[in-house]
Scaffold this active site. Structure first.
Site, mmCIF file in Angstrom:
data_model
loop_
_atom_site.group_PDB
_atom_site.id
_atom_site.type_symbol
_atom_site.label_atom_id
_atom_site.label_comp_id
_atom_site.label_asym_id
_atom_site.label_seq_id
_atom_site.Cartn_x
_atom_site.Cartn_y
_atom_site.Cartn_z
ATOM 1 N NE ARG A 97 -2.432 -1.010 3.379
ATOM 2 C CZ ARG A 97 -2.932 -2.146 4.172
ATOM 3 N NH1 ARG A 97 -3.328 -3.424 3.511
ATOM 4 N NH2 ARG A 97 -2.375 -2.262 5.360
ATOM 5 C CG ASP B 155 4.334 -13.397 19.226
ATOM 6 O OD1 ASP B 155 3.872 -12.225 19.275
ATOM 7 O OD2 ASP B 155 3.521 -14.561 19.050
ATOM 8 C CE LYS C 98 -22.330 7.282 43.273
ATOM 9 N NZ LYS C 98 -22.359 7.114 44.983
ATOM 10 C CB CYS D 54 -5.936 -16.074 18.649
ATOM 11 S SG CYS D 54 -4.407 -14.902 18.861
ATOM 12 N N PRO E 78 20.981 -2.331 10.050
ATOM 13 C CG PRO E 78 22.062 -0.676 8.983
ATOM 14 C CD PRO E 78 22.276 -1.768 9.873
ATOM 15 C CB SER F 161 -2.822 -14.266 6.315
ATOM 16 O OG SER F 161 -3.817 -13.459 7.045
#
Length: 807
Positions: free
Chosen positions: A24, A282, A434, A45, A275, A41
């Site tokens: 992009r 992770d 509250k 989880c 560099p 991809s």
């Protein structure tokens, strides 16, 4: 823009995200992505939920198909391709795919290898029945083992371990969870993790805490997990979810700088020590926003944010500074939600912060609106600035929204004053006027401004032990009857002003209510009447009892329903805290006729156990009990179940006496009443609990091994009934001697003689098992003939009595 070649190593959250963001930003560049597994991809989880059947279609785990990366983003994706070497000088990577080795040049290289499950170096870990959970092929193996399996053990009580345990139970397996630490979810503090433990146990998971794995042993078709506390036998398979280690071998071999744990060190632009080599996810250590020291947080959210900024840095040479990770996280534990952000107490102490905490309990929305569910919160904040350092929430609804608010405030340097002023959207179905976060802010600001002084549950225990502090229970008598702090002085907060002479001024006083609110009111009264050594237990009895309770399993009948009533009478007791549900239940039952069936909905965690005792005590019939979405649902028939030829409770009238005190005069009165009841033909039961256990003590004939805490309790208790003191007129021991002399003069039997008389008349003596566990007493230290039982044993006797006394 000059045409660059970007090489990405690793194709899950971070790698796929950085590749898409580069495109992009740079339409002309060449982007090559290498993933050593067969998929890119994918939602790692979601793997436990696929194993449990919550996610039914395996394809749903694939977030972005390879075709999309290739066709839409023009990314050259290579799966089953392992990068084996990096040559930083020549800016080349070596890749092995289908057994062939190839080299690819790069201008900019990004490493997103993730983390790999930690596999301890123990015997038997190579067994084919020992599994890990990192990738889709891993979870395919788990699913294959579930088919036909009956029992499994999960090693590790973190996010993956808990999620796998829950989903294995969902598939019908008997599940044990082994954790080396003394709690699950170490991101939480112990009093918050207690709710997780209770939910796991209630869900059917057998917990083995503080148990490190020593070996895995194959025994025919099953395997045994040997731990430091014994064997967990009969497993069809074992899942290791002990933790992760950075997959940084490639970086190490390339000479990149790593920290002592093996994580890749990066700067604010995600550049490694080279560099032209970047790293995210992770496998990296990034400066903590709290103390600036490198930390690693294995969470998908931060990895995706890193990917976006890293791509900007690679393309343009600069990026928005990454603020660091605060570790906002949440886990589903059956019906419970548990989340945290920032530092817990252990971390705050390690970093050297002068910190304080606030704990309270509430509901996820207005308690008077149907369906309110328990919600507990804790914050850690810096003193005296009030800066928020961390927050934790557990409950059956609303947890994620509250953790998100805490995360935003902590990231912006917010304080407890901001929390007190936080304005939330409010309507009864969605929240409270509250909010619990406001209440935590109120507690903390009161402390900072000198209007309150709190102690935590464990600080209270220490003060009682070391400083001889007195706990004053300011709850109602009904609440105290269901449980209190051992040795606490019960003074309802409404009576504080009229009973101040009972509260000492020469020793520390700890005020305890249910959650801390009435304790604060009582503290303000006492402070303004000159009391200086007075504290309020933050989180109250609800927090203290959670840390001292024994988990009760199979508390009542479940499953099969004996009634078949076409119409239901329903009591909604959701949102009420103990003893509210029992009080509401009694009121409703009083309105029903014999044989009517009442359905009760309650969200108080202790209701499932309380209702069993209540039905036994009142002669009503508990037909079934079930849990759903954090709610206990029971069906009760008014009146006893018909009993024909069974050994059920006797309907004969009798007397039952709870002996809580170890004051000589009070115990003597209890024996007078018990002997009187027995002499009049009533079956009599004496139930000794907490300090009352002193009456039943004897000196064992052998040495009994005890912990330091158990020895401490033993030293605080009288040795036996001959060493009890008076409740009044003690006079340094003179009072008791005068009382005994007076009793002899008036020909009143002595206490031991009263005990022997009661024993001869068949009075039952029951020692409370829970109190024995708490106070470190064993059966060998009790008088001969004493029964050891629990609340159920006493309640069965009490339900057959027309006289019930608490002394």
């Amino acid at each position: 823009m000059s045409k660059k070649t970007y090489v990405v190593v690793g194709g899950v959250a971070g790698g796929a995200g950085v590749a898409a963001r580069i495109r992009r930003r740079d339409e002309e560049g060449t982007i090559i992505l290498f993933e050593q597994g067969p998929y890119v991809s994918f939602a790692n989880c979601g793997l436990p939920y696929y194993a449990g059947g919550v996610i039914q279609d395996r394809k749903n785990l694939l977030v972005t198909p390879i075709e999309t990366l290739r066709d839409v983003f023009r990314i050259d994706v290579h799966t089953q391709s392992k990068v084996t070497r990096i040559d930083p000088k020549r800016k080349l990577v070596t890749v092995v795919s289908d057994g062939a080795e190839s080299s690819y040049p790069y201008d900019e290289l990004v490493l997103s290898p993730g983390a790999k499950p930690f596999v301890p170096p123990i015997a038997g870990v190579e067994d084919e029945a020992v599994l890990t959970v990192r990738s889709i092929p891993d979870i395919d193996k788990v699913v294959g083992h579930i088919a036909g399996a009956r029992r499994a053990t999960v090693v590790g009580g973190g996010f993956i371990g808990i999620e796998m345990a829950e989903n294995l139970v969902r598939k019908g397996l008997s599940v044990s969870l082994v954790e080396a630490a003394d709690q699950c979810m170490t991101t939480l503090d112990p009093e918050m993790a207690a709710s997780v433990h209770r939910e796991l146990s209630n869900g059917g998971v057998e917990l083995h805490l503080a148990s490190s794995v020593q070996a895995i042993i194959r025994q025919g078709s099953v395997v045994t997990v040997r731990t430091s506390k014994g064997d967990v036998e009969g497993n069809d398979f074992v899942i290791l979810a002990i933790g992760v280690r950075p997959d940084s071998t490639l970086a190490k071999d390339a000479g990149l700088a790593l920290d002592g744990r093996g994580y890749i060190l990066v700067n604010e632009r995600f550049q490694s020590s080279d560099p032209h080599i970047y790293a995210i996810g992770d496998a990296i250590a990034y400066p903590s926003p709290f103390d600036g020291k490198p930390i690693a947080v294995a969470l998908a959210g931060p990895a995706n944010k890193m990917a976006r900024l890293c791509a900007d840095s690679m393309v343009s040479g600069t990026c928005t500074p990454y603020p660091g990770t605060y570790g906002a996280s949440i886990a589903k534990v059956f019906d419970l939600e548990a989340g945290s952000v920032g530092l817990n107490e252990r971390q705050a102490g390690t970093m050297g912060y002068a910190y304080a905490v606030a704990v309270t309990h509430g509901m996820d929305h207005a308690s008077y609106y149907p369906g309110a569910k328990p919600l507990s919160g804790k914050i850690i904040y810096e003193r005296p600035s009030g800066r928020l350092l961390g927050g934790q929430m557990v409950g059956y609804g609303g947890v994620v929204a509250h953790v998100d608010v805490l995360s935003a405030l902590i990231a912006k340097g917010g304080t407890v004053y901001d929390l007190a002023a936080f304005e939330q959207a409010y309507a009864p179905p969605f929240g409270s006027a509250k909010d619990i976060l406001n209440m935590l802010g109120f507690i903390a600001t009161n402390c900072l401004e000198g209007l309150d002084q709190v102690v935590t549950w464990n600080e209270a225990d220490r003060m009682v032990r070391d400083d001889h502090a007195l706990v004053v229970d300011v709850r109602t008598p009904d609440e105290v009857a269901l449980g209190s702090y051992p040795g606490a002085l019960p003074v309802p907060h409404r009576e504080i002003r009229d009973r101040m002479e009972e509260i000492p001024t020469d020793r520390p006083v700890i005020l305890m209510c249910a959650i801390g609110l009435r304790g604060h009111i009582a503290l303000r009264i006492l402070r303004q009447h000159g009391y200086t050594q007075v504290w309020n237990m933050t989180g109250g009895y609800k927090t203290w009892s959670a840390m001292h309770e024994t988990v009760l399993r199979n508390a009542g009948p479940t499953g099969h329903r004996e009634h078949a009533a076409p119409s239901r009478l329903v009591l909604d007791a959701c949102g009420l805290s103990c003893p509210g549900p029992i009080v509401a239940l009694k009121g409703k039952m009083d309105m029903l006729k014999e044989g009517d069936v009442l359905e009760v909905h309650a969200t108080d965690p202790g209701f499932a156990n309380d209702v069993v005792s209540w039905c036994s005590m009142t002669g009503n019939t508990l037909l079934d009990s079930a849990r759903s979405a954090g709610m206990t649902i029971v069906h009760i028939r008014k009146g006893a179940r018909p009993v024909a030829g069974s050994n059920g409770p006797s309907l004969a009238k009798g007397a039952s006496i709870i002996v809580f005190s170890n004051d000589f005069d009070k115990v003597f009165a209890a024996f007078v009443l018990a002997n009187g009841a027995a002499a009049s033909g009533k079956p009599a039961v004496m139930f000794f609990t907490f300090w009352g256990l002193s009456v039943l003590r004897k000196q064992p004939g052998k040495r009994i091994h005890k912990s330091a805490v158990e020895k401490m309790f033993g030293a605080m208790l009288p040795k036996d009934m001959d060493h009890l003191g008076l409740s009044k007129m003690r006079m340094g021991g003179m009072g008791k001697r005068m009382m005994r002399k007076r009793m002899r003069a008036k020909q009143v039997a002595q206490l031991r003689a009263m005990y022997e008389d009661a024993k001869r008349q068949g009075v039952r003596f029951i020692a409370c098992q829970m109190s024995m566990d708490v106070m470190g007493l064993t059966k060998e230290e009790l008088l001969d003939g004493v029964e050891v039982g629990g609340v159920g044993t006493y309640m069965q006797a009490a339900s057959s009595s027309d006289v019930n006394l608490f002394i």
